[in-house]
Scaffold this motif. Structure first.
Motif, short mmCIF file in Angstrom:
data_model
loop_
_atom_site.label_atom_id
_atom_site.label_comp_id
_atom_site.label_asym_id
_atom_site.label_seq_id
_atom_site.Cartn_x
_atom_site.Cartn_y
_atom_site.Cartn_z
N GLY A 15 27.99 92.16 78.02
CA GLY A 15 26.82 91.59 78.66
C GLY A 15 26.94 90.12 79.00
O GLY A 15 26.07 89.57 79.66
N THR A 16 28.01 89.48 78.56
CA THR A 16 28.21 88.06 78.83
C THR A 16 29.39 87.86 79.76
O THR A 16 29.25 87.36 80.87
N LEU A 17 30.56 88.26 79.29
CA LEU A 17 31.73 88.27 80.17
C LEU A 17 31.75 89.53 81.01
O LEU A 17 32.30 89.54 82.12
N THR A 18 31.15 90.57 80.48
CA THR A 18 31.09 91.84 81.21
C THR A 18 29.64 92.11 81.62
O THR A 18 28.72 91.42 81.20
N ARG A 19 29.45 93.15 82.42
CA ARG A 19 28.11 93.46 82.92
C ARG A 19 27.24 94.18 81.89
O ARG A 19 26.03 94.28 82.05
N GLY A 20 27.85 94.71 80.83
CA GLY A 20 27.08 95.50 79.87
C GLY A 20 26.70 96.86 80.42
O GLY A 20 25.76 97.48 79.95
N GLU A 21 27.44 97.33 81.44
CA GLU A 21 27.15 98.60 82.10
C GLU A 21 28.46 99.35 82.32
O GLU A 21 29.37 98.85 82.97
N MET A 22 28.55 100.56 81.77
CA MET A 22 29.76 101.36 81.95
C MET A 22 29.94 101.71 83.42
O MET A 22 28.98 102.03 84.13
N THR A 23 31.19 101.63 83.88
CA THR A 23 31.50 101.89 85.28
C THR A 23 32.82 102.64 85.37
O THR A 23 33.79 102.29 84.69
N VAL A 24 32.87 103.67 86.21
CA VAL A 24 34.14 104.36 86.46
C VAL A 24 34.99 103.46 87.37
O VAL A 24 34.60 103.17 88.51
N ARG A 25 36.14 103.05 86.87
CA ARG A 25 36.99 102.14 87.63
C ARG A 25 38.06 102.88 88.42
O ARG A 25 38.50 102.42 89.47
#
Length: 888
Positions: A327-337
């Protein structure tokens, strides 16, 4: 305390003197009386009166109070009233800030579930969560907030999100199976923790701890630790002590000399009061507060909300930013990459916004045109119990991992759930590690399966890839597992997908889950924010070291750090940290850039070790587990959108947009503010030193005081303040973020700045005392008026020159700071007003000056500019870039 997570359920029940039917009402009441309510301890903070009194606990305020008392006793009541008014204003500002800061515990208590479902005497009843006691058997299901720490007795596909407590971004699978005793908090899958949320499944658990004994309760106690003093406050206190000593020595010296000469004690006290007034820049705390307040407004426009004013400057002196990952460096949301279906398919877009494209070897493709890719995406959407909704932004209802698969299907335009009716579902369980559904899609029945790679592949007899449908060979199985390992090595969470078409009939699990068609692998992760890489690069150029502290696995943390280009040192796991002493941690702290599996205690140890090395530490976070570290750091920075109320209330600053790049903007603002505070302080102290020297020198040589106490107070509070306000809001100079942070131990007046301050002060002394002596034959009142005017004009010259400590006034853009120009005009007007308006003449004992006297004042006062120019040429700018000027 027992290691409940390592005990079998039956043994946990036995130790708690409970059973599967829970406690009886009588036993529960008895335990409630013994253990107390299931509530967090209310450790009361200082009351309003104590907070208000605390505003007067510094040397500058105490000296000013003493000066006010002396002025009052000496008959100079106007002096005393003005000084007391200034002190009251400063105290009210400080009181408002600190009073707001005492709300952290209230926000923490809001996280405790208000109600709980509990078995009492074998019956399931709903009770206030505060009535729970150790030994109670509770029932939880998806959507519940866990009301207490509890050992799981049985579970059906139970999952809980514990990111606010452990930092782990993925939902945690829960099971009654014991785990090893030394398992870190994030790996205790047999436990539920107060304040976390159940996202999937259901289960029963026996309460092991309530209230302050829970993990959340331990953190609440840690939040009560006294936060570190802000560096600016420390430096101002040091400056105040130095000024207090100087004023005290000077006052004692003058008092002793005057009494020795036989002067009346009351008159001597009056001179001592004048010296006390001269020796303390009354408005310095106000100007510093103004600079900070103006900075908070500027930062608020850039989405950084400052809760405590000293935090503005503290951030500017930061040398290390300890940042949470999720949630800080990342979005805090799972995403299929990415998806692997015989070939690697990249999926763009991040978070829950259903926008993105599919690429193979950099070229965009239509996902519906490739059979294996299409079937993989459809399987992920159908074998699913989550939803994607738009409510003030795209959000997931249900499991974040399943939600990422819904987002993926929407990106591809292949979300077929509205066209397909679910017939049967076999949910995911920790023992089967797979989920299977059957949907009626038109005239066909479609079986969809997703789960652990090895489990799904084991149930497949065919494979679909770019070459079509064919039997699945052993070589295919081996290759699929190898590809999955490679994807996992890039910190991707990997799930396998398979399907088949059947005719109506047998819906048994054994029949449905054999001879499946393997179609592909999903690779998903909580992605880094797009702007973070650039922000980290700016931090590095500014000499600020970013350190990741996360509850995630070591491999995940290392992969994210590598992607963000912040893996400039080693990676230390929480278990490794547990085995290290504080000294061993201190020895290695400078070489570690990532800490994984970190708990609240680990974060506190890390911050302590960094501060022992002389660092000014900023800590970012959004969870309950971050709150103690936010309080312990020099400055705590909470996330405004994803952050818990606890983290926000424990912080000094809140990022309204949860954007790491906002921290960089705040750092620049903090540096600008500190430079401006330094410029304003040097300017005001130069005038202060000159006032003290003028009075002290005159008394030492037997002359009358060249300035009266009220005249000094007018210059200090009015004529001097307007330009100081302009200096306090000077714009940032170019290149400010290409310099290393200043030495945290450096005083406000560094060596070079102190030399400049004393030099310009000496110039004011020479000019003012010289003009006083020159005009003494025209009468004491006239000479004092000339000295008053001279000091006022010298202050104006010095204010403009102080815009830069190393650039000539001829190089500075005259319109670069309009507020300073307005302040100079106001300062000049205040000096002229005292000299020519009758009511002020009587109050300040001044006389109108002739044109010749004004010419003397203007010409002699230019000595300040001459001396300043000479000093600027000789000054050496330090490597921290602690001085400078905008608009030059």
């Amino acid at each position: 305390m027992a290691n409940w997570h390592a005990l079998p359920p039956e043994e946990a029940l036995k130790l708690l003197n409970s059973g599967s039917d829970g406690l009886s009402e009588d036993e529960a009441a008895s335990r409630l009386e013994r253990f107390g309510p299931n509530d967090l301890a209310r450790i009361s903070g200082p009351g309003p009166v104590r907070i208000l009194l605390r505003q007067f606990e510094n040397y500058m305020v105490l000296v000013l109070l003493a000066a006010a008392v002396i002025s009052w006793l000496s008959g100079e009541k106007s002096n005393a009233i003005v000084v007391l008014g200034i002190l009251l204003f400063i105290a009210i500002l400080g009181f408002v800030q600190e009073y707001r800061a005492e709300r952290a515990m209230e926000a923490l208590r809001k996280m405790v579930a208000p109600e709980a479902r509990v078995f009492r005497g074998g019956r399931l009843v709903t009770l206030p969560a505060g009535n729970l006691v150790p030994g109670d058997v509770i029932y939880v299901e998806a959507g519940d907030i866990v009301p207490a720490d509890a050992r799981i007795l049985d579970a059906s596909a139970l999952e809980a999100v514990e990111s606010s407590l452990t930092g782990e971004s993925n939902p945690v699978r829960k099971s009654p199976d014991p785990v090893r005793e030394d398992a870190p908090l994030a790996d205790r899958s047999s436990m539920l923790f107060m304040g976390t949320m159940v996202t999937y499944g259901n289960g029963r658990a026996v309460v092991t701890s309530t209230g302050s004994d829970t993990e959340l309760g331990r953190i609440s106690g840690m939040i009560q630790e006294t936060p570190a003093e802000p560096p600016l406050k420390i430096r101002l206190q040091q400056l105040s002590k130095s000024l207090a000593v100087m004023v005290f020595i000077a006052a004692i010296l003058v008092f002793s000399i005057q009494v020795y000469r036989g002067n009346p004690v009351l008159d001597t006290l009056l001179i001592a009061a004048a010296l006390a007034v001269a020796g303390i820049p009354e408005a310095l705390p106000f100007v510093v507060t103004l600079a900070l307040a103006y900075g908070t407004q500027s930062m608020a426009r850039r989405n950084a909300i400052v809760r405590r004013l000293p935090a503005v400057e503290t951030l500017g002196s930061t040398t290390v930013i300890c940042t949470d990952k999720t949630g800080t460096l990342t979005r805090g949301e799972m995403t299929v990459r990415e998806i692997w279906c015989g070939r690697r398919v990249e999926v763009t877009g991040s978070g829950y916004v259903p926008e993105g494209v599919f690429k193979v070897d950099g070229s965009e493709i239509d996902p519906g045109a490739f059979d294996a890719l299409r079937e993989t995406i459809i399987t992920g959407a159908l074998c699913n119990n989550s939803e994607v909704v738009f409510e003030d932004g795209w959000q997931i209802v249900g499991d974040p991992t399943e939600g990422a698969l819904i987002v993926l299907a929407k990106k591809a335009g292949l979300d077929l759930r509205e066209r397909c009716r679910e017939v049967t579902e076999y949910p995911f369980a920790s023992d089967t590690r797979r989920m299977t559904t059957v949907h009626q899609c038109g005239n066909d029945l479609r079986v969809s399966m997703k789960g652990a790679v090895e489990v799904v592949v084991e149930r497949c007899s065919y494979v679909m890839d770019h070459s079509g449908l064919r039997p699945l060979s052993d070589a295919d199985r081996k290759r699929i597992l190898e590809i999955a390992d490679v994807m996992a090595g890039r910190a991707l969470r990997v799930l396998a997908a398979a399907f088949k078409q059947i005719e109506s009939g047998d819906l048994s699990r054994d029949f449905l889950e054999r001879d499946m068609i393997f179609t592909g692998l999903f690779g998903m992760m909580d992605p880094p924010r797009e702007e973070v890489c650039g922000a980290i690069d700016v931090c590095k150029r500014a000499g600020i070291r970013p350190v990741m502290i996360t509850g995630d696995h070591k491999r995940t943390a290392e992969a994210i750090a590598g992607e963000l280009r912040m893996l400039n040192g080693g990676v230390l796991d929480g278990s490794e940290l547990d085995s290290m002493s504080d000294q061993e941690l201190s020895d290695r702290i400078e070489s570690i850039s990532v800490f994984s599996r970190a708990t609240a205690e680990h974060k506190m140890r890390i911050i302590k070790a960094l501060k022992e090395h002389g660092h000014v530490v900023a800590m970012t976070g959004d969870g309950v587990n971050d709150a103690p570290a936010l309080r312990s750091a020099d400055i705590g920075i909470a996330m405004g959108r994803t952050g818990t109320d606890v983290s926000k209330e424990a912080s000094d600053m809140v990022l309204a947009d949860d954007n790491f790049a906002t921290i960089v903007a705040a750092v620049e603002e903090g540096r600008r503010i500190y430079e401006n505070i330094r410029k304003a302080s040097a300017y005001m102290l130069a005038v202060t030193f000159a006032e003290v020297a003028v009075i002290l020198m005159a008394v030492l040589v037997g002359l009358p005081a060249p300035l009266l106490a009220l005249q000094i107070l007018w210059i200090n509070v009015v004529a001097e303040d307007f330009p100081a306000i302009g200096l306090a809001v000077e714009p940032a100079r170019p290149g400010l973020m290409n310099e290393r942070p200043r030495n945290p131990k450096e005083p406000i007046l560094s060596r070079d700045v102190l030399v400049y301050t004393i030099g310009t002060s000496a110039a004011m002394l020479i000019g003012t005392l010289g003009l006083f002596l020159l005009n003494l034959d025209d009468g004491l009142g006239y000479a004092r008026t000339v000295a008053f005017a001279s000091l006022g004009i010298c202050a104006i010259y010095n204010a403009y020159s102080s815009r830069s400590f190393h650039h000539s006034v001829l190089q500075m853009n005259p319109t670069g700071n309009v507020k300073l120009l307005a302040g100079i005009v106001a300062s000049l007007a205040s000096v002229v007003m005292v000299i020519y308006i009758p009511v002020f003449q009587r109050a300040f004992e001044t006389l109108p000056l002739t044109l010749d006297s004004w010419l003397q004042v203007w010409l002699v006062s230019t000595i300040v500019i001459v001396v300043a120019e000479v000093l600027k040429r000789s000054m050496k700018t330090n490597s921290q870039g602690s001085v400078g000027s905008p608009g030059e």
